[in-house]
Design a protein around this motif. Structure first.
Motif, short mmCIF file in Angstrom:
data_model
loop_
_atom_site.label_atom_id
_atom_site.label_comp_id
_atom_site.label_asym_id
_atom_site.label_seq_id
_atom_site.Cartn_x
_atom_site.Cartn_y
_atom_site.Cartn_z
N ARG A 138 0.83 -1.22 0.00
CA ARG A 138 0.00 0.00 0.00
C ARG A 138 0.86 1.26 0.00
NH1 ARG A 138 -4.29 -0.72 4.81
NH2 ARG A 138 -2.57 0.45 5.78
N ARG A 139 2.10 1.17 0.48
CA ARG A 139 2.98 2.34 0.59
C ARG A 139 3.86 2.42 -0.66
NH1 ARG A 139 3.90 3.55 6.01
NH2 ARG A 139 5.18 5.28 5.23
N HIS A 140 3.27 2.79 -1.76
CA HIS A 140 3.99 2.76 -3.03
C HIS A 140 5.07 3.83 -3.13
CE1 HIS A 140 0.00 0.86 -3.85
NE2 HIS A 140 0.80 -0.04 -4.38
N ASN B 95 -1.76 5.81 -11.68
CA ASN B 95 -3.03 5.24 -12.09
C ASN B 95 -4.06 5.22 -10.96
OD1 ASN B 95 -2.49 4.67 -14.82
ND2 ASN B 95 -1.32 2.86 -14.26
N GLN B 96 -3.61 5.21 -9.71
CA GLN B 96 -4.54 5.17 -8.59
C GLN B 96 -5.09 6.54 -8.24
OE1 GLN B 96 -2.49 3.32 -5.31
NE2 GLN B 96 -3.26 1.28 -5.81
N THR B 97 -4.40 7.61 -8.57
CA THR B 97 -4.78 8.91 -8.02
C THR B 97 -5.28 9.93 -9.04
OG1 THR B 97 -2.51 9.78 -8.19
CG2 THR B 97 -3.11 8.63 -6.15
N ILE B 98 -4.93 9.78 -10.32
CA ILE B 98 -5.23 10.83 -11.30
C ILE B 98 -6.64 10.61 -11.87
CG2 ILE B 98 -4.56 11.85 -13.50
CD1 ILE B 98 -1.68 10.99 -12.87
N PRO B 99 -7.50 11.64 -11.86
CA PRO B 99 -8.86 11.49 -12.39
C PRO B 99 -8.86 11.24 -13.89
CG PRO B 99 -8.41 13.78 -11.82
CD PRO B 99 -7.27 12.99 -11.30
N GLU B 100 -9.89 10.56 -14.38
CA GLU B 100 -9.97 10.16 -15.79
C GLU B 100 -9.92 11.36 -16.72
OE1 GLU B 100 -10.36 8.11 -19.33
OE2 GLU B 100 -9.81 7.38 -17.33
N GLU B 101 -10.57 12.46 -16.36
CA GLU B 101 -10.63 13.61 -17.27
C GLU B 101 -9.28 14.31 -17.45
OE1 GLU B 101 -12.03 14.98 -13.13
OE2 GLU B 101 -12.30 13.24 -14.47
N ALA C 143 -6.56 8.71 -4.17
CA ALA C 143 -6.71 7.30 -4.50
C ALA C 143 -8.11 6.81 -4.17
CB ALA C 143 -5.67 6.47 -3.75
N VAL C 144 -8.65 7.22 -3.02
CA VAL C 144 -10.00 6.83 -2.63
C VAL C 144 -11.02 7.39 -3.62
CG1 VAL C 144 -11.77 7.09 -0.87
CG2 VAL C 144 -9.42 6.59 -0.19
N ARG C 145 -10.83 8.65 -4.03
CA ARG C 145 -11.76 9.28 -4.98
C ARG C 145 -11.70 8.59 -6.33
NH1 ARG C 145 -9.56 13.87 -4.94
NH2 ARG C 145 -10.61 14.56 -3.02
N ARG C 146 -10.51 8.26 -6.79
CA ARG C 146 -10.35 7.61 -8.09
C ARG C 146 -10.98 6.22 -8.09
NH1 ARG C 146 -10.84 7.03 -13.03
NH2 ARG C 146 -9.24 5.95 -14.20
N ARG C 147 -10.83 5.48 -6.97
CA ARG C 147 -11.44 4.16 -6.86
C ARG C 147 -12.95 4.28 -6.95
NH1 ARG C 147 -9.97 3.06 -2.14
NH2 ARG C 147 -7.96 2.15 -2.67
N LYS D 95 5.35 13.65 1.92
CA LYS D 95 4.06 13.00 1.64
C LYS D 95 4.24 11.81 0.70
CE LYS D 95 0.71 16.63 2.58
NZ LYS D 95 -0.47 17.38 2.09
N LEU D 96 5.30 11.81 -0.08
CA LEU D 96 5.55 10.66 -0.94
C LEU D 96 5.86 9.43 -0.09
CD1 LEU D 96 5.98 9.42 -3.75
CD2 LEU D 96 8.38 10.17 -3.61
N LEU D 97 6.64 9.62 0.97
CA LEU D 97 7.01 8.49 1.83
C LEU D 97 5.82 7.97 2.62
CD1 LEU D 97 10.43 9.73 3.23
CD2 LEU D 97 10.06 7.99 1.50
N THR D 98 4.85 8.84 2.92
CA THR D 98 3.71 8.42 3.74
C THR D 98 2.49 8.04 2.90
OG1 THR D 98 2.98 10.73 3.96
CG2 THR D 98 4.46 9.86 5.66
N TYR D 99 2.62 8.06 1.58
CA TYR D 99 1.48 7.71 0.72
C TYR D 99 0.97 6.32 1.06
CZ TYR D 99 -1.14 6.28 -3.43
OH TYR D 99 -2.11 5.81 -4.27
N ASP D 100 -0.35 6.20 1.21
CA ASP D 100 -1.01 4.93 1.49
C ASP D 100 -2.21 4.81 0.55
OD1 ASP D 100 -2.70 2.87 2.57
OD2 ASP D 100 -1.60 3.03 4.45
N ALA D 101 -2.24 3.76 -0.26
CA ALA D 101 -3.30 3.61 -1.25
C ALA D 101 -4.68 3.49 -0.64
CB ALA D 101 -3.01 2.39 -2.13
N GLU D 102 -4.77 3.05 0.63
CA GLU D 102 -6.06 2.85 1.26
C GLU D 102 -6.62 4.12 1.87
OE1 GLU D 102 -7.89 0.10 1.16
OE2 GLU D 102 -6.36 -0.80 -0.11
N THR D 103 -5.77 5.11 2.15
CA THR D 103 -6.22 6.31 2.84
C THR D 103 -6.00 7.60 2.07
OG1 THR D 103 -4.08 6.50 3.99
CG2 THR D 103 -5.82 5.23 5.08
#
Length: 429
Positions: free
Chosen positions: A286-288, A338-344, A413-417, A401-409
């Motif tokens: 999760r910590r990419h 791919n997890q965070t950037i909106p489609e538009e 990433a949550v908005r994109r999912r 913030k890059l080091l603390t990035y968590d895909a679940e929180t």
């Protein structure tokens, strides 16, 4: 035992769930194989014609401006047109440029300027194409399979990167440059035929036409996201300081191992393949951001060691470790994008991504070639590796913030999912 093995081996979920992913995977493998043939033959031909490290390194300068301009425009274009048509057209254009290389190589006295012209053209078309390819991946692969898709795509790339350089070295050494370019042309013909089978990928119904304002909108979004900035900056620094591929022909001469040139180009890919083949565990990470930082630092350390050592086999081993580090960092970057950037905004941000992972190597070629002409080949390599490690450390400290990035929180990433789940539900309805 079987469960342990499946936890390590690559996750094949994207291959099973998406027909277009399978088509793009095979198309990419064919294209990479042919492209790497040309990528090795082209600098070798410039070396044979000039004997100058600076002339070989100048390829990076020639490719830089087209890559920047067309990469940014290609990102805006990918948000506004059918991405399948864009991929198909640029792939055909790349094949035509390979024809020019073949014709020039068959001349009694091949000319130097067409080599630089084609290098610039390839850079322009690649800049147009890559945002469409990259942004298409987030559309055709389920959200929870994006890391697995990145690993499989990297494996595909590395398989071509191993076979292409190794074969190119032999082909050029024993048959000349023309056969290498001919194989490149055949690869692009097969690629175009595969692209014709892709499903259409039209833009959103309210998509804007490509414009400077649209490009600026994408740049503002990237600038406002420290996590994205960190991925771009670390990759740029790593490639600028520690991308010595352009001076491998001179390193082979320095080590009295001209026979190992193809292996030098392929060694990094071997390391990447090993990591890709054992990448099953990355689907559970999760910590990419940590993958990005540790992978880039490992790349720099391995490149520094390759410059220090005098045994060609140890050099090849270091280059393999460097490839594994780059692979690890690349998985982290691709997943975060791919997890965070909106489609538009996906196409425009993909254009910025193209710059982050392509401009660095181009500038790195110029840096390596120029420094090698001044200090010698091996100091140019090891000093770049040390500078890479230092810059990665500084950037990680500046962008925590890059080091603390968590895909679940992470909010993006949550908005994109949620966006992808809503789109999937609409299709089912």
């Amino acid at each position: 035992m079987a469960s342990r093995l499946s936890a390590i081996l690559p996750d094949l979920s994207p291959w099973r769930s998406s027909r277009d992913f399978r088509l793009l995977w095979v198309q990419g493998l064919v294209t990479y194989f042919g492209s790497f043939m040309a990528m090795i033959a082209l600098p070798l031909q410039i070396k044979d014609l000039t004997g100058s490290p600076l002339a070989v390194g100048a390829m990076g300068a020639v490719e830089l401006v087209p890559l920047v301009v067309f990469g940014l425009y290609g990102g805006a274009l990918a948000d506004a047109v059918d991405r399948r048509k864009l991929i198909l057209g640029t792939e055909a254009g790349l094949g035509l440029l390979a024809v020019i290389l073949l014709v020039n190589a068959l001349l009694p006295d091949p000319m130097l300027w067409p080599l630089y012209l084609v290098a610039a053209g390839v850079s322009a078309l690649a800049g147009l194409q890559r945002p469409a390819l990259d942004s298409l991946m987030a559309r055709i692969v389920p959200h929870d399979q994006l890391t697995a898709a990145a690993a499989l795509n990297a494996l595909r790339w590395q398989l071509g990167a191993i076979a292409g350089p190794a074969l190119a070295g032999l082909v050029v050494a024993y048959a000349g440059h023309a056969p290498a370019y001919a194989i490149t042309i055949l690869g692009f013909i097969a690629s175009v035929l595969l692209c014709l089978r892709l499903a259409e990928a039209p833009p959103a119904h309210d998509a804007e036409k490509p414009s400077l304002r649209g490009i600026a909108e994408g740049a503002r979004y990237a600038w406002s996201r420290p996590v994205l900035l960190g991925t771009y900056a670390i990759d740029l620094a790593a490639m600028f300081f520690a991308f010595p591929n352009t001076i491998f022909p001179f390193l082979a001469d320095d080590l009295d191992a001209e026979w190992a040139l193809g292996l030098m180009y392929a060694a990094g890919s071997v390391g990447s393949v090993v990591l890709s083949l054992t990448s099953g565990w990355t689907s559970r990470v999760r910590r990419h951001g940590l993958l990005v930082v540790f992978g880039a630092a490992g790349w720099g350390l391995a490149i520094a060691a390759a410059g220090w050592l005098s045994s060609v086999w140890l050099v090849l081993l270091c280059l393999a470790f460097a490839g594994a580090g780059d692979m690890l960092s690349g998985l982290g970057r691709s997943t975060i994008w791919n997890q965070t950037i909106p489609e538009e905004l996906r196409g425009r941000l993909a254009g910025i991504e193209v710059l982050s992972y392509s401009v660095g190597p181009q500038l790195g070629q110029v840096r390596a070639g120029a420094l090698a002409g001044w200090t010698g080949t091996r100091p140019a390599i090891w000093s770049g590796g040390v500078a890479c490690v230092a810059s990665v450390g500084l950037l990680a400290a500046a962008l925590p913030k890059l080091l603390t990035y968590d895909a679940e929180t992470d909010e993006d990433a949550v908005r994109r999912r949620a966006q992808k789940e809503e789109a999937a539900a609409a299709v089912r309805a």
